[in-house]
Scaffold this active site. Sequence first.
Site, PDB file in Angstrom:
ATOM      1  N   GLU A  47       0.853  -1.197   0.000  1.00 19.75           N
ATOM      2  CA  GLU A  47       0.000   0.000   0.000  1.00 19.75           C
ATOM      3  C   GLU A  47       0.889   1.247   0.000  1.00 19.75           C
ATOM      4  O   GLU A  47       1.947   1.267   0.632  1.00 19.75           O
ATOM      5  CB  GLU A  47      -0.860  -0.020   1.266  1.00 19.75           C
ATOM      6  CG  GLU A  47      -1.674   1.230   1.537  1.00 19.75           C
ATOM      7  CD  GLU A  47      -2.291   1.237   2.925  1.00 19.75           C
ATOM      8  OE1 GLU A  47      -3.364   1.838   3.094  1.00 19.75           O
ATOM      9  OE2 GLU A  47      -1.693   0.642   3.862  1.00 19.75           O
ATOM     10  N   ASN A 107      -7.319   5.887  -1.783  1.00 22.13           N
ATOM     11  CA  ASN A 107      -6.211   4.977  -1.513  1.00 22.13           C
ATOM     12  C   ASN A 107      -6.400   3.806  -2.475  1.00 22.13           C
ATOM     13  O   ASN A 107      -7.334   3.017  -2.325  1.00 22.13           O
ATOM     14  CB  ASN A 107      -6.259   4.523  -0.053  1.00 22.13           C
ATOM     15  CG  ASN A 107      -5.008   3.791   0.371  1.00 22.13           C
ATOM     16  OD1 ASN A 107      -4.271   3.260  -0.453  1.00 22.13           O
ATOM     17  ND2 ASN A 107      -4.762   3.747   1.672  1.00 22.13           N
ATOM     18  N   LYS A 124      -9.648   1.545  -1.896  1.00 18.62           N
ATOM     19  CA  LYS A 124      -9.836   1.025  -0.537  1.00 18.62           C
ATOM     20  C   LYS A 124     -11.206   1.398   0.027  1.00 18.62           C
ATOM     21  O   LYS A 124     -11.583   2.568   0.054  1.00 18.62           O
ATOM     22  CB  LYS A 124      -8.723   1.564   0.358  1.00 18.62           C
ATOM     23  CG  LYS A 124      -8.682   0.991   1.773  1.00 18.62           C
ATOM     24  CD  LYS A 124      -7.448   1.518   2.475  1.00 18.62           C
ATOM     25  CE  LYS A 124      -7.296   1.022   3.888  1.00 18.62           C
ATOM     26  NZ  LYS A 124      -6.043   1.533   4.508  1.00 18.62           N
ATOM     27  N   GLU A 143      -6.493   8.714   7.621  1.00 22.68           N
ATOM     28  CA  GLU A 143      -6.999   8.226   6.332  1.00 22.68           C
ATOM     29  C   GLU A 143      -8.399   8.751   6.040  1.00 22.68           C
ATOM     30  O   GLU A 143      -8.749   9.018   4.887  1.00 22.68           O
ATOM     31  CB  GLU A 143      -6.980   6.700   6.296  1.00 22.68           C
ATOM     32  CG  GLU A 143      -5.585   6.126   6.140  1.00 22.68           C
ATOM     33  CD  GLU A 143      -5.612   4.659   5.755  1.00 22.68           C
ATOM     34  OE1 GLU A 143      -6.178   4.334   4.685  1.00 22.68           O
ATOM     35  OE2 GLU A 143      -5.082   3.846   6.533  1.00 22.68           O
ATOM     36  N   CYS A 169      -4.820  -3.038   2.964  1.00 23.14           N
ATOM     37  CA  CYS A 169      -4.592  -2.853   4.401  1.00 23.14           C
ATOM     38  C   CYS A 169      -5.795  -3.245   5.259  1.00 23.14           C
ATOM     39  O   CYS A 169      -6.092  -4.412   5.412  1.00 23.14           O
ATOM     40  CB  CYS A 169      -4.145  -1.413   4.662  1.00 23.14           C
ATOM     41  SG  CYS A 169      -3.345  -1.208   6.286  1.00 23.14           S
ATOM     42  N   ASN A 194       0.257  -0.889   5.264  1.00 23.78           N
ATOM     43  CA  ASN A 194       1.184  -0.074   6.052  1.00 23.78           C
ATOM     44  C   ASN A 194       0.620  -0.078   7.471  1.00 23.78           C
ATOM     45  O   ASN A 194      -0.259   0.726   7.788  1.00 23.78           O
ATOM     46  CB  ASN A 194       1.224   1.376   5.564  1.00 23.78           C
ATOM     47  CG  ASN A 194       2.063   1.602   4.319  1.00 23.78           C
ATOM     48  OD1 ASN A 194       2.744   2.603   4.192  1.00 23.78           O
ATOM     49  ND2 ASN A 194       1.991   0.691   3.370  1.00 23.78           N
TER      50      ASN A 194
END
Length: 321
Positions: A47, A107, A124, A143, A169, A194
Amino acid sequence: MARIITAAAAQMGPIARAESRTSCVNRMIEMMREAKSRGVRYMVFPELALTTFFPRWYMEDWKEVETFFERTMPTKETLPLFEKAAEWGIGFYLGYAELTEDGHHYNTSILVNDKGRIVGKYRKVHLPGHSEHEPHRPWQHLEKRYFEPGDLGFPVWRTMGAIHGMAICNDRRWPETYRSMSLQGAEIISLGYNTPDENTSAFEPKHLRNFHNDLVVQASAYQNSCYVIATAKAGIEEGVGMIGGSLIAQPSGEIVAKAQTLEDELVVADLRLDLVQMGKETVFNFAKHRRIEHYGRITSQTGVELPPAGEVEGEDVLSRK
């Protein structure tokens, strides 16, 4: 004839805030070079593989934030990676921050085939963290501030000799992620992550960070009878420890390869795709065993809804004499 794909999790050590895209891509090309020498045909990068994990910082200036985003793909800096993929016949998964033409921030990961062509994109869905500055934290996890939830769902692609799906993730912690793709026949699910080695939202022993990473990947590989390639950013990145632990889990749920370092490291395994069929045709034969009439709550409800207050009295079976 057995279907076997040699694949790799291409773990990356820390990426400093000042490290350039070109430097990151050169590191990836070096791992791809090693992959070629080991017969790898498909590899998974982490990621946000082109930058440090920037959601750890609160930034008010969106011009600064957008320096971490890519407006197109491939970019000038990433094109050499695509060219080497085509030259060496190696497909790959790449995670990065995407800024769309109409101003949306995601993302994102892309699936690139062994001819260097983008054949799939995923954004994501399950964004963790928070959206506002929380100064009591040792670092932020913003995020929800910098990204929007993905709008593409969980598609799959038939390419490079298998049916591929992608996740990113925190998606790996949610069973709906894998089941959505396995209902489309997914054989290989790739995900980059991550993950810090400390949970700043609540106390959690550090060893559980790695344990839970392995747990969700292995359980999901088994429950969906597929391979899962999970690739980390690892090491101490801008003062924050990242768990690493990149791994490949097979349809039995067993780990068949795992990273041994917190640095750039290629984790290689032969994916024997015939193993996928055993689970899909027996224990997890969805057509035969799923009972969707009882699953409505899963998609009709988000938060927990408790039963009515007051203890249930139950039936007086003791008086039946």
